[in-house]
Design an enzyme around this catalytic site. Structure first.
Site, short mmCIF file in Angstrom:
data_model
loop_
_atom_site.label_atom_id
_atom_site.label_comp_id
_atom_site.label_asym_id
_atom_site.label_seq_id
_atom_site.Cartn_x
_atom_site.Cartn_y
_atom_site.Cartn_z
N ASP A 1 -7.74 0.05 3.79
CA ASP A 1 -6.40 0.61 3.95
C ASP A 1 -6.12 0.85 5.43
O ASP A 1 -7.05 0.91 6.25
CB ASP A 1 -6.26 1.94 3.21
CG ASP A 1 -6.46 1.81 1.71
OD1 ASP A 1 -6.41 0.67 1.19
OD2 ASP A 1 -6.67 2.85 1.07
N ASP B 1 -4.77 3.83 7.61
CA ASP B 1 -4.49 5.27 7.56
C ASP B 1 -3.91 5.72 8.90
O ASP B 1 -4.53 5.51 9.95
CB ASP B 1 -5.77 6.05 7.25
CG ASP B 1 -6.36 5.68 5.90
OD1 ASP B 1 -5.64 5.82 4.91
OD2 ASP B 1 -7.53 5.25 5.85
#
Length: 256
Positions: free
Chosen positions: A157, A159
């Site tokens: 991901d 972030d």
């Protein structure tokens, strides 16, 4: 990759200078044990702790003394995480998420043109600059850019955080979300708004806007604070909100 910039004279920073997600360099011997998630008492340090290098990360917690910083230590795998306290005077160097942006560290990454997380970051960086946001990189990518330890994988991901010291409206959050997350999704992106009291998800605060089509959340949103997670209606003036009842899921009620 370059090592972290200096934090100045060790132990001289004021409490307000330190924030969750800051990366700190210190001798491993300076770490003090802290209660581990799910443990009833303080457990001894794991064997892998002596083998890992790199910075520790400030986590959200209320340490037993103002002279201690709550930090987390990252091991070689997701299963290897250790909560600890670090004396302020033991900090040798410090790097903030914003410094990773201002130094454009991802531009020197060998996978910049091919990895979806880095390509997405390239796109977001331009939009964030146009919006005049004070933002930073956190999570695995932030740690990799700071330490040089390879952590990115195919399912990583992206972030990020945005500093919001003053109240912003849900409508403005919705505008930011549209500008930043309305791009072609190359990977999952998690953006947190950092208020003086903790962090909330950009998407969740934007969902409070009356301008957003569909159902609007009015039952409070999750604030990640040093005192633990709680449901609030105003993340800049936190007043715990009553837990949702009726159709609430366990995830919605667990912060209470």
């Amino acid at each position: 990759m370059q090592r972290a910039v200096s934090a100045g004279q060790p132990g001289t920073a004021q409490e307000s200078d330190w924030a969750a997600h800051d990366l700190l360099w210190a001798a491993r011997s300076a770490l003090l044990p802290a209660p581990q998630p799910g443990a009833e008492s303080i457990t001894p340090p794991p064997a892998w702790l002596a083998q890992v290098q790199g910075p520790v990360v400030i986590r959200r917690d209320q340490p037993p003394s103002a002279n201690l910083l709550p930090v987390g230590v990252r091991g070689a795998s997701k299963a290897e995480r250790y909560a600890a306290y670090l004396p302020r005077a033991a900090v040798l160097e410090r790097l903030t998420p914003e410094q990773l942006v201002s130094e454009q560290r991802w531009c020197r990454h060998p996978l910049r043109l091919t990895h979806p997380v880095l390509r997405m970051l390239d796109q977001l960086a331009g939009r964030a600059a146009e919006l005049g946001l004070r933002w930073g990189i956190t999570g695995s990518l932030g740690y990799e850019l700071a330490s040089g330890q390879p952590l990115l994988h195919d399912d990583s991901d992206l972030d990020l955080l945005i500093r919001t010291p003053s109240h912003i409206s849900p409508a403005l959050a919705q505008e930011w979300q549209s500008q930043l997350l309305g791009l072609s999704p190359l990977c999952r992106v998690d953006i947190q708004l950092e208020t003086p009291l903790g962090a909330i998800a950009l998407t969740e605060w934007a969902a409070q806007s009356d301008n957003r089509p569909g159902p609007v959340l009015r039952q409070g949103i999750l604030l990640k604070s040093n005192a633990g997670p709680q449901l609030v209606t105003d993340p800049w003036q936190a007043r715990p909100h009553a837990c949702p009842v009726g159709s609430a899921t366990p995830e919605e009620t667990s912060p209470c």
